[in-house]
Design a protein around this motif. Structure first.
Motif, PDB file in Angstrom:
ATOM      1  N   ALA A 167       0.691  -1.304  -0.062  1.00 54.26           N
ATOM      2  CA  ALA A 167       0.061  -0.033   0.132  1.00 54.26           C
ATOM      3  C   ALA A 167       0.952   1.374  -0.025  1.00 54.26           C
ATOM      4  O   ALA A 167       1.968   1.365   0.588  1.00 54.26           O
ATOM      5  CB  ALA A 167      -0.711   0.055   1.309  1.00 54.26           C
ATOM      6  N   ASN A 168       0.274   2.196  -0.556  1.00 57.66           N
ATOM      7  CA  ASN A 168       0.868   3.707  -0.434  1.00 57.66           C
ATOM      8  C   ASN A 168       0.288   4.354   0.832  1.00 57.66           C
ATOM      9  O   ASN A 168      -0.952   4.622   0.696  1.00 57.66           O
ATOM     10  CB  ASN A 168       0.375   4.471  -1.878  1.00 57.66           C
ATOM     11  CG  ASN A 168       0.809   5.793  -1.403  1.00 57.66           C
ATOM     12  OD1 ASN A 168       1.745   6.280  -1.068  1.00 57.66           O
ATOM     13  ND2 ASN A 168       0.148   6.878  -2.084  1.00 57.66           N
ATOM     14  N   VAL A 169       1.099   4.268   1.742  1.00 52.09           N
ATOM     15  CA  VAL A 169       0.639   4.738   3.135  1.00 52.09           C
ATOM     16  C   VAL A 169       1.070   6.372   3.406  1.00 52.09           C
ATOM     17  O   VAL A 169       2.327   6.514   3.469  1.00 52.09           O
ATOM     18  CB  VAL A 169       1.067   3.947   4.249  1.00 52.09           C
ATOM     19  CG1 VAL A 169       0.578   4.658   5.526  1.00 52.09           C
ATOM     20  CG2 VAL A 169       0.733   2.521   4.178  1.00 52.09           C
ATOM     21  N   GLN A 170       0.250   6.994   3.415  1.00 55.30           N
ATOM     22  CA  GLN A 170       0.492   8.444   3.645  1.00 55.30           C
ATOM     23  C   GLN A 170       0.071   8.771   5.099  1.00 55.30           C
ATOM     24  O   GLN A 170      -0.855   8.489   5.431  1.00 55.30           O
ATOM     25  CB  GLN A 170      -0.300   9.439   2.766  1.00 55.30           C
ATOM     26  CG  GLN A 170       0.017   9.320   1.461  1.00 55.30           C
ATOM     27  CD  GLN A 170      -0.664  10.131   0.639  1.00 55.30           C
ATOM     28  OE1 GLN A 170      -0.586  11.534   0.538  1.00 55.30           O
ATOM     29  NE2 GLN A 170      -1.792   9.569  -0.360  1.00 55.30           N
ATOM     30  N   ALA A 171       1.080   9.408   5.714  1.00 54.78           N
ATOM     31  CA  ALA A 171       0.809   9.645   7.450  1.00 54.78           C
ATOM     32  C   ALA A 171       1.262  11.296   7.637  1.00 54.78           C
ATOM     33  O   ALA A 171       2.403  11.543   8.119  1.00 54.78           O
ATOM     34  CB  ALA A 171       1.556   8.827   7.995  1.00 54.78           C
ATOM     35  N   PRO A 172       0.691  12.146   7.157  1.00 53.85           N
ATOM     36  CA  PRO A 172       1.110  13.475   7.227  1.00 53.85           C
ATOM     37  C   PRO A 172       0.956  13.972   8.808  1.00 53.85           C
ATOM     38  O   PRO A 172       0.235  13.282   9.471  1.00 53.85           O
ATOM     39  CB  PRO A 172       0.205  14.397   6.660  1.00 53.85           C
ATOM     40  CG  PRO A 172      -1.162  13.704   6.600  1.00 53.85           C
ATOM     41  CD  PRO A 172      -0.755  11.984   6.484  1.00 53.85           C
TER      42      PRO A 172
END
Length: 188
Positions: A28-33
């Motif tokens: 998965a492409n996990v974005q965690a801003p």
């Protein structure tokens, strides 16, 4: 698969929960801003994350991040995994969330202002009117020392609601849930 992880109050995007998401969803492409304090700036950050996705993302939110996941689930009709979500941050942050703080992980300084509560209240009302309960998955600790979730099952009768003993507000059983949810969401 695209996942957007939204952290809680006084937290940062990169931490053990983000590491767990990447471990259990390795493709998965996990974005965690890192979310700013101002809710309108948070909206800009999340909209940018959604725009970076190649498909409708799965939202994962904890505490205040759970509220933002709830809001964006309603706004864009996205599935959301909500861990001990703060569904009334305009109320719960009034007594203990106003002031200058530093985040736990990175020590990022920020100022949460009383004016933000009005914006959060408007966001809550907007989300409540557009919400599709079938898109929401609640994971609640019955020993949450910060928030009371007792009314969630009766308010969200069409949502998936699961209780966990001994998880606390930080939801120590996060990885256990990811293992359970892997089959349902990994093949999207």
């Amino acid at each position: 698969m695209d996942i957007i992880y939204l952290h809680g109050f006084n937290s940062d995007g990169e931490g053990w929960k983000t590491t767990a998401l990447r471990k259990h969803f390795p493709t998965a492409n996990v974005q965690a801003p890192d979310l700013p304090a101002h809710p309108l700036e948070v909206q800009e950050v999340i909209e940018a994350c959604i725009a970076n996705c190649t498909e409708p993302p799965l939202l994962v939110g904890t505490s205040l991040g759970g509220f933002y996941a709830y809001y964006y689930s309603a706004l864009h009709q996205l599935k959301a995994l909500l861990f001990n979500p703060s569904l009334k941050p305009h109320i719960t942050l009034d007594d203990r969330g106003i002031g200058v703080f530093k985040t736990w992980t990175q020590g990022r300084a920020y100022h949460f202002k009383r004016d933000y509560l009005t914006i959060l209240g408007k966001m809550k009302s907007e989300a409540d009117h557009q919400q599709n309960q079938k898109l929401l998955y609640f994971f609640l600790a019955n020993d949450d020392e910060v928030l009371d979730h007792q009314q969630i099952p009766e308010q969200f009768t069409q949502s998936h609601v699961q209780w966990f003993p001994g998880a606390g507000h930080r939801f120590s059983k996060f990885e256990k849930v990811l293992k359970l949810m892997k089959k349902e969401f990994a093949n999207r």
